[in-house]
Design a protein around this motif. Sequence first.
Motif, PDB file in Angstrom:
ATOM      1  N   GLN A   7      -8.723   7.988  -3.422  1.00 50.82           N
ATOM      2  CA  GLN A   7      -7.650   8.035  -4.005  1.00 50.82           C
ATOM      3  C   GLN A   7      -6.602   6.842  -2.526  1.00 50.82           C
ATOM      4  O   GLN A   7      -5.860   5.922  -2.840  1.00 50.82           O
ATOM      5  N   GLU A  40       2.587   2.411  -3.010  1.00 57.10           N
ATOM      6  CA  GLU A  40       1.546   2.489  -4.317  1.00 57.10           C
ATOM      7  C   GLU A  40       0.907   3.590  -4.159  1.00 57.10           C
ATOM      8  O   GLU A  40       0.970   4.450  -4.823  1.00 57.10           O
ATOM      9  N   ALA A  41       1.558   3.961  -2.580  1.00 56.26           N
ATOM     10  CA  ALA A  41       0.556   5.615  -2.821  1.00 56.26           C
ATOM     11  C   ALA A  41       1.923   6.800  -3.393  1.00 56.26           C
ATOM     12  O   ALA A  41       1.544   6.872  -4.440  1.00 56.26           O
ATOM     13  N   THR A  63       0.346  -1.465   0.264  1.00 52.07           N
ATOM     14  CA  THR A  63      -0.349   0.063  -0.135  1.00 52.07           C
ATOM     15  C   THR A  63       0.633   0.773  -0.140  1.00 52.07           C
ATOM     16  O   THR A  63       0.622   2.543  -1.010  1.00 52.07           O
ATOM     17  N   LEU A 112      -6.910   2.745  -2.635  1.00 51.26           N
ATOM     18  CA  LEU A 112      -5.313   2.121  -2.582  1.00 51.26           C
ATOM     19  C   LEU A 112      -5.630   0.268  -1.712  1.00 51.26           C
ATOM     20  O   LEU A 112      -5.976   0.120  -1.130  1.00 51.26           O
TER      21      LEU A 112
END
Lengths: 79, 79, 79, 79, 79, 79, 79, 79, 79, 79
Positions: free
Chosen positions: A60, A21-22, A18, A64
């Motif tokens: 957003q 990805e963020a 996570t 995720l």
Amino acid sequence: MRTLFVQVKCELGDAYKTAAEAIESVEHVSEVYSTSGQYDLLMKCYIPEDLDIGHFVTEQIQRLPGVRDTFTTLAFKAF
Amino acid sequence: MRTLFVQVKCELGDAYKTAAEAIESVEHVSEVYSTSGQYDLLMKCYIPEDLDIGHFVTEQIQRLPGVRDTFTTLAFKAF
Amino acid sequence: MRTLFVQVKCELGDAYKTAAEAIESVEHVSEVYSTSGQYDLLMKCYIPEDLDIGHFVTEQIQRLPGVRDTFTTLAFKAF
Amino acid sequence: MRTLFVQVKCELGDAYKTAAEAIESVEHVSEVYSTSGQYDLLMKCYIPEDLDIGHFVTEQIQRLPGVRDTFTTLAFKAF
Amino acid sequence: MRTLFVQVKCELGDAYKTAAEAIESVEHVSEVYSTSGQYDLLMKCYIPEDLDIGHFVTEQIQRLPGVRDTFTTLAFKAF
Amino acid sequence: MRTLFVQVKCELGDAYKTAAEAIESVEHVSEVYSTSGQYDLLMKCYIPEDLDIGHFVTEQIQRLPGVRDTFTTLAFKAF
Amino acid sequence: MRTLFVQVKCELGDAYKTAAEAIESVEHVSEVYSTSGQYDLLMKCYIPEDLDIGHFVTEQIQRLPGVRDTFTTLAFKAF
Amino acid sequence: MRTLFVQVKCELGDAYKTAAEAIESVEHVSEVYSTSGQYDLLMKCYIPEDLDIGHFVTEQIQRLPGVRDTFTTLAFKAF
Amino acid sequence: MRTLFVQVKCELGDAYKTAAEAIESVEHVSEVYSTSGQYDLLMKCYIPEDLDIGHFVTEQIQRLPGVRDTFTTLAFKAF
Amino acid sequence: MRTLFVQVKCELGDAYKTAAEAIESVEHVSEVYSTSGQYDLLMKCYIPEDLDIGHFVTEQIQRLPGVRDTFTTLAFKAF
């Protein structure tokens, strides 16, 4: 620019995916930390004045992969 | 070396399997106790300076079989 | 002999089956009460010195049918 | 007319759909905000004297798509 | 020997005095850590079988200068 | 360098004095925000490897005028 | 006769069905209210001396359609 | 006879005096334990049918020296 | 203009004086309600873009007579 | 007429004086119970349509001798 802190509880074992990805895919995420305590991650975001913070968190951050819960804290003033 | 305490809530009936697996297969887990209270286990870990604590918790503790939730407490100083 | 109190939250509607099963089939359970408050049952157990309390709770109480969560409180001294 | 505040926790990523639906389709919802903190939305509702508030929350707010939990606070007096 | 963990919330600014006093003057306190989270200190104690744990916590830990609250967790089994 | 987040609850009406004092007089405090939610302030600190974090929080943050409670969260990794 | 208060959290959107069912089909339920706050319903029950309160809650309230959680409070004395 | 459990939080360092006083001077207190967890003591009381439980807790338990807070749990049925 | 919700816990018996003072003397307080639940008051404030929200809460709300605690929730978007 | 439930935490040992005073001197208090759980009393009040509930709680309940904290729950509908 507003400063927003988002604490994120992730699915077990997913926090680092996570986080990666963020950082990679979410433009206004400035800093991401794995942290001690009940939450897995703390994200520091700089949100332009013309961007809706709630929409940003909902669309957003919460979407995720691996996100299980979020708690948002807005900075009113930076000393 | 840093000292990390991880409280672990397990799936019902699984705590002792989780504990055995932790001691056996997770290198930096030093001590594991079953405990009174809301959590089932307390793990004391010694984490080398070059190892990312968050990654350790996410990838090695949270992925142990039977883990349902974790709460991490870092020791700042040992007196 | 040590005295252990285990508060048990059961699946909706199952508390009395869980209680009956505990009294009948779990040797060291001495008293079981249905109770007011957030938990459904309070079990008072006498645990011989040579029996691991954590193992007892995990393997014998948490695996009773209808158990959803447990919270254990150990008595240090009986006055 | 009574003033009711309903804090809404939504399914991850759904808060803005829930909010839009609320404003559009639920008559007595007067204001809807996305908010900081643990809840995603805060709805301010004006409830006519002849409408059952509990029924309104249960049937009209809780059944909106994406709602996961609600917490209701009634305003006694507006100063 | 039994292993006991005592989390200690101290008066603001006093945690390190409390910790030093504990290590110096309380015989069965084996390890003391300042920690992250809501509590200031985590004390690991080894309590001989013939010593009353409750009495130890009440009379020796809670009476240390600077203690404001304590939360005790007993280890049932060391794996 | 380690990154530490300290949430601070202040005496009513004192948060801005506390914040100003922190920025001015506490060397390792890097950023201070007044924030939404239950706490009044969020302090981001960079702590050199040779400085004891617990000592820093206890002696330098908790002793700032107006502090009523603190909650510390350590960043394990910055992504 | 004993007075028992049961706060009930219902499945989203179901509270009014649960309430209607309770009033209609559960003999000792005297009053049912939809309420503000975290719970959806508050049931006031009068329990005859010869009826087991725990059994009543478990078998008759928790098994009502739409019930998700219950919290029981017993009245000791009516002034 | 009704069975009542009273968890007692005491003033720091006073729990054993409170416990001794309870056993000695409060007639219906049957068992008193010092315990792990957030509370210091757990009292098991047998309350005759003609005695008001609330009055007993308020007047006899809460007024014991050293009591800081109480939480009462009533046993509905002993299995 | 930003919308801010401040929940206020007051000294016992003081809520209505606090509310009256807020409406009368604090410019950006738009609506004040006495409310159900744990807090006594809910204040809805409109804060101009050039005013520091944290400073407003600290200096103008927390210093109102009778305030005991505050919890702030910021509205991100009004739908 | 509206139905209001007020849970009251009292100063240690005072609950029965507070209850007696409430029944005797507060007109709209209909029923008062001493109760199990964290609160000492549960007051059921019938509030005329023209009376401000918040004012009633603040001025008449919170100012009763021995009151330490209150939590109000409003009944929306009586089934």
